[in-house]
Design a protein around this motif. Structure first.
Motif, PDB file in Angstrom:
ATOM      1  N   ALA A 145       0.878  -0.998   0.084  1.00 49.53           N
ATOM      2  CA  ALA A 145      -0.104  -0.462  -0.189  1.00 49.53           C
ATOM      3  C   ALA A 145       0.512   1.391   0.107  1.00 49.53           C
ATOM      4  O   ALA A 145       2.273   1.429   0.564  1.00 49.53           O
ATOM      5  N   THR A 190      -1.680  -0.774  -3.420  1.00 48.12           N
ATOM      6  CA  THR A 190      -3.118  -0.055  -3.121  1.00 48.12           C
ATOM      7  C   THR A 190      -2.840   1.240  -3.028  1.00 48.12           C
ATOM      8  O   THR A 190      -1.164   1.212  -2.929  1.00 48.12           O
ATOM      9  N   ILE A 225      -3.581   4.594  -1.465  1.00 45.10           N
ATOM     10  CA  ILE A 225      -4.596   4.740   0.103  1.00 45.10           C
ATOM     11  C   ILE A 225      -4.606   6.512   0.117  1.00 45.10           C
ATOM     12  O   ILE A 225      -3.412   7.068   0.434  1.00 45.10           O
ATOM     13  N   ASP A 273      -5.276  -0.487  -8.207  1.00 48.61           N
ATOM     14  CA  ASP A 273      -6.436  -0.795  -6.985  1.00 48.61           C
ATOM     15  C   ASP A 273      -6.670   0.149  -6.382  1.00 48.61           C
ATOM     16  O   ASP A 273      -5.616   1.108  -6.259  1.00 48.61           O
ATOM     17  N   THR A 278      -7.970   2.853  -2.540  1.00 50.43           N
ATOM     18  CA  THR A 278      -8.636   2.196  -1.119  1.00 50.43           C
ATOM     19  C   THR A 278      -9.287   2.710  -0.978  1.00 50.43           C
ATOM     20  O   THR A 278      -8.355   3.917   0.104  1.00 50.43           O
ATOM     21  N   LEU A 333     -10.698   5.268   2.447  1.00 46.46           N
ATOM     22  CA  LEU A 333     -11.351   4.670   3.790  1.00 46.46           C
ATOM     23  C   LEU A 333     -11.463   6.363   4.481  1.00 46.46           C
ATOM     24  O   LEU A 333     -10.923   7.178   3.594  1.00 46.46           O
ATOM     25  N   HIS A 383      -8.470  -1.266   7.085  1.00 45.00           N
ATOM     26  CA  HIS A 383      -8.199  -1.776   5.467  1.00 45.00           C
ATOM     27  C   HIS A 383      -6.606  -3.241   6.157  1.00 45.00           C
ATOM     28  O   HIS A 383      -5.482  -2.896   6.831  1.00 45.00           O
TER      29      HIS A 383
END
Length: 245
Positions: free
Chosen positions: A159, A199, A201, A233, A235, A237, A243
């Motif tokens: 991430a 991913t 974030i 990806d 993500t 939040l 996560h």
């Protein structure tokens, strides 16, 4: 590894044995007007074994909140050039980290890597690794050329926590540039791709929008989704959301 979103740019990272916070914030800097999202006492997110700070700006380094909610003796790590700025706080265990330096906190191995601050102040990005999982948190960095060396030396990442609000500042006493002082949505996706992140974030958006002093880039979430679509990806939040990597 569990990641919990804290307000603004902060995250809390946890394993079965260790937890830490990066850039936790509770006291909102008054020069930015009123926060656009709620702030929460840091103890609502749980205790931490240490705190990592990317840089000393008031929306990333909140020493009063750290001392009040985590304890005055909690280990706090800052860029080495910023340690003296914590000298007047209640914190008693502040340490500096140089770029390239690694150290252990419980089950985590932490590494400070290059980051470039939009105001020219000292800043680092933090790599947090536990066993075969690792993330990178880049504070409020702008675009720079260190992405490739970070990727080749430390990547790939599970991430990447990257700023996305492309803020433009007009501060008293400083001639306006009209240029963003942190990553735009499109730049954040590009940085995550170069870093080899599984991913992205997004952090550092939503809470501050106080034109003309601080102007957040428009339509950032739509632009972020469009830029990431088919590329990597994403993500997103909300504060307090979790996560698992």
């Amino acid at each position: 590894m569990i990641i919990q979103k804290l307000p603004w740019a902060g995250i809390r990272v946890q394993t079965e044995t260790t937890s830490l916070a990066i850039d936790p914030l509770f006291h909102f800097p008054s020069k930015f007007g009123q926060p656009q999202e709620p702030l929460y006492p840091l103890n609502e997110f749980g205790p931490v074994d240490a705190v990592l700070i990317t840089h000393h700006h008031g929306d990333h380094f909140d020493p009063e909140a750290i001392a009040s909610f985590y304890g005055e003796a909690v280990p706090v790590y800052l860029p080495e050039a910023s340690v003296e700025l914590a000298g007047h706080s209640r914190l008693t265990h502040v340490m500096g980290a140089a770029v390239g330096q690694s150290f252990c906190i419980g089950s985590f191995t932490i590494t400070a890597v290059p980051s470039v601050d939009g105001m020219g102040d000292p800043q680092v990005a933090w790599i947090v690794r536990s066993e075969d999982t690792q993330l990178i948190h880049c504070g409020d960095t702008l675009w720079h050329g260190y992405w490739w060396s970070i990727a080749s030396t430390y990547g790939p990442f599970d991430a990447a926590c990257l700023p996305v609000n492309g803020a433009v500042l007009e501060l008293p006493g400083r001639k306006p540039s009209g240029q963003p002082i942190c990553l735009t949505p499109e730049q954040a996706v590009s940085a995550a791709v170069v870093l080899g992140a599984r991913t992205l974030i997004p952090i550092h958006y939503g809470m501050i929008h106080h034109p003309p002093i601080y102007t957040q880039t428009p339509n950032l979430l739509d632009r972020l989704k469009a830029s990431a679509d088919g590329t990597m990806d994403l993500t997103i939040l909300q504060t307090k959301e979790i996560h698992v990597l």
